[in-house]
Design an enzyme around this catalytic site. Structure first.
Site, mmCIF file in Angstrom:
data_model
loop_
_atom_site.group_PDB
_atom_site.id
_atom_site.type_symbol
_atom_site.label_atom_id
_atom_site.label_comp_id
_atom_site.label_asym_id
_atom_site.label_seq_id
_atom_site.Cartn_x
_atom_site.Cartn_y
_atom_site.Cartn_z
ATOM 1 N N ASP A 46 -2.766 1.652 7.086
ATOM 2 C CA ASP A 46 -1.962 1.251 5.933
ATOM 3 C C ASP A 46 -1.630 -0.237 5.975
ATOM 4 O O ASP A 46 -1.630 -0.909 4.933
ATOM 5 C CB ASP A 46 -0.681 2.076 5.876
ATOM 6 C CG ASP A 46 -0.959 3.556 5.666
ATOM 7 O OD1 ASP A 46 -2.012 3.869 5.089
ATOM 8 O OD2 ASP A 46 -0.139 4.388 6.089
ATOM 9 N N ASP A 91 0.860 -1.180 0.000
ATOM 10 C CA ASP A 91 0.000 0.000 0.000
ATOM 11 C C ASP A 91 0.898 1.232 0.000
ATOM 12 O O ASP A 91 1.708 1.416 0.914
ATOM 13 C CB ASP A 91 -0.919 0.004 1.226
ATOM 14 C CG ASP A 91 -1.837 1.213 1.248
ATOM 15 O OD1 ASP A 91 -2.729 1.294 0.389
ATOM 16 O OD2 ASP A 91 -1.649 2.095 2.128
ATOM 17 N N GLU A 127 -1.888 -1.447 -5.822
ATOM 18 C CA GLU A 127 -3.197 -0.859 -6.075
ATOM 19 C C GLU A 127 -3.103 0.126 -7.226
ATOM 20 O O GLU A 127 -2.132 0.886 -7.331
ATOM 21 C CB GLU A 127 -3.708 -0.151 -4.814
ATOM 22 C CG GLU A 127 -5.159 0.269 -4.902
ATOM 23 C CD GLU A 127 -5.665 0.856 -3.596
ATOM 24 O OE1 GLU A 127 -6.879 1.112 -3.481
ATOM 25 O OE2 GLU A 127 -4.836 1.061 -2.694
#
Length: 424
Positions: A350, A185, A268
């Site tokens: 996170d 992330d 992502e």
């Protein structure tokens, strides 16, 4: 597999003058060919452009100085223009994947300069590299070349540094990974939060940005065309080069470590262009280099036979508990720690998102969802596909309450057939 190896070079004052002449000739040939392409109704082929912009142009008084440099980089400049137009048309038609590419533009003297030589225009002689009509250039070999190069590009950046970029054939050494998969992330202050609970902080650019800001203010006050403005412009370019090199070194080292240690790498799909519209975070987002890190991971994963995956940007990675799969919905960015009301686990925002991005964790959570684990919090759980107000489960509903649907339907049918009068 083809790869690029770049080295720093230190030309003599005479060689710098010859390189400046070479860069100018390459730039003029590119601009002349691009002008002809824009004026013609049909795009000319490469051989026609080379004949007009190089062979016939050398016979004129306006372009007779093209004979003073090697013809190899001039021909390669026209070939590169044809490749640029081909990539542009394929990008427009959808044949080329990725973001849309803009059409070729005219080259400027103050921008980055480059000239490409093929094998008939250069030779590697020990610790030096010979270029046609330039001579032997002193090269700093930071690492040995893995094979015989097929071409070399001479580069001069805006800060006045010179480089040689070789195209070589490499055989990557594939090492067995230590971990099966990892989810990452990306953030601003903490650049990467990994699913193995490892955090990587972003480099500190504050000192360089303070110097850059001060020099840019001085540059704006210099008179255009003056020597003082040119000196300040080079100083600003050197500071930008330091920031760029520091970012590139950090991203290369991190991406190499991630690809070498893991078989599956999951990131992502971030809407970086949309995030840059936020004027408060645009500088921090742009200097982080999220898209460059993704490109490096994807390229190195293909090189080392790793599986690189990108999940959808609409996946609620920060809204789902990584332990039980319970979805709590949107949470403000200022909230960094989350306590799951279903299982009682406390998560860092996170870290929780990185675990949800990890393919192995996502498979486990989806398996638990299929078994009904997420239905523990009845009355608070939302549908995974619809989260509107009409889809919330009410706390007032009683499972044992008898349904009156069939009785109401039978009464309505009796009233229609005349068996019963409607009750008011």
């Amino acid at each position: 597999m083809k790869s690029r190896y770049q080295y720093r070079i230190y030309p003599t004052p005479g060689q710098r003058q010859s390189l400046a002449q070479l860069f100018g000739c390459v730039r003029v040939v590119w601009n002349d060919a691009l002008f002809l392409c824009k004026q013609s109704d049909k795009l000319p082929n490469t051989s026609e452009l080379q004949k007009i912009c190089i062979t016939q142009a050398k016979k004129t008084n306006a372009r007779e100085w093209l004979e003073q440099v090697s013809v190899v980089p001039l021909q390669q400049s026209v070939i590169d223009l044809g490749v640029a137009f081909k990539n542009f048309f394929q990008s427009r038609s959808g044949k080329r994947k990725g973001r849309k590419i803009k059409p070729p533009r005219f080259k400027r003297k103050t921008n980055r300069q480059s000239a490409r030589f093929t094998q008939r225009g250069f030779r590697v002689k020990g610790s030096k590299v010979y270029l046609a009509k330039i001579g032997e250039i002193k090269t700093h070999w930071s690492r040995p070349l893995p094979s015989e190069p097929s071409s070399v590009t001479v580069i001069k950046d805006c800060a006045g540094r010179y480089f040689l970029s070789f195209v070589v054939e490499v055989e990557p050494e594939i090492k067995p990974p230590q971990n099966p998969s990892i989810g990452i992330d990306l953030g601003i202050k903490t650049f990467a939060s990994c699913s193995n609970r490892e955090k990587v902080n972003s480099p500190d650019y504050s000192r360089l940005y303070r110097k850059l800001k001060r020099c840019q203010r001085r540059l704006a006050k210099r008179e255009r065309g003056s020597k003082r403005r040119e000196r300040m412009r080079v100083k600003v370019a050197k500071l930008n080069a330091q920031i760029r090199d520091k970012r590139k070194d950090f991203l290369h080292k991190l991406s190499t470590k991630v690809v070498n240690d893991n078989q599956v790498i999951a990131l992502e799909d971030l809407n970086v262009s949309g995030m840059l519209k936020n004027r408060k975070l645009s500088r921090a987002i742009s200097q982080a280099g999220w898209y460059e890190f993704r490109s490096l991971c994807e390229g190195k994963a293909n090189k080392h036979n790793r599986d690189f995956r990108v999940i959808s940007r609409w996946e609620p990675t920060s809204q789902v508990c990584s332990d039980c799969g319970y979805r709590w919905g949107k949470i403000d960015l200022s909230v960094r720690s989350i306590l799951c009301i279903n299982c009682g686990a406390e998560h860092d925002r996170d870290d929780n998102a990185s675990v949800n991005i990890d393919p192995s964790t996502s498979l486990r959570v989806n398996t638990e969802r299929s078994r009904g684990v997420e239905k523990v919090g009845v009355g608070h759980t939302h549908d995974s596909k619809r989260t509107g107000s009409a889809c919330k489960t009410s706390d007032e509903a009683v499972c044992g309450e008898p349904s009156t649907h069939q009785e109401s339907r039978q009464s309505f049918l009796d009233w229609l057939t005349g068996k019963e009068s409607p009750s008011l």
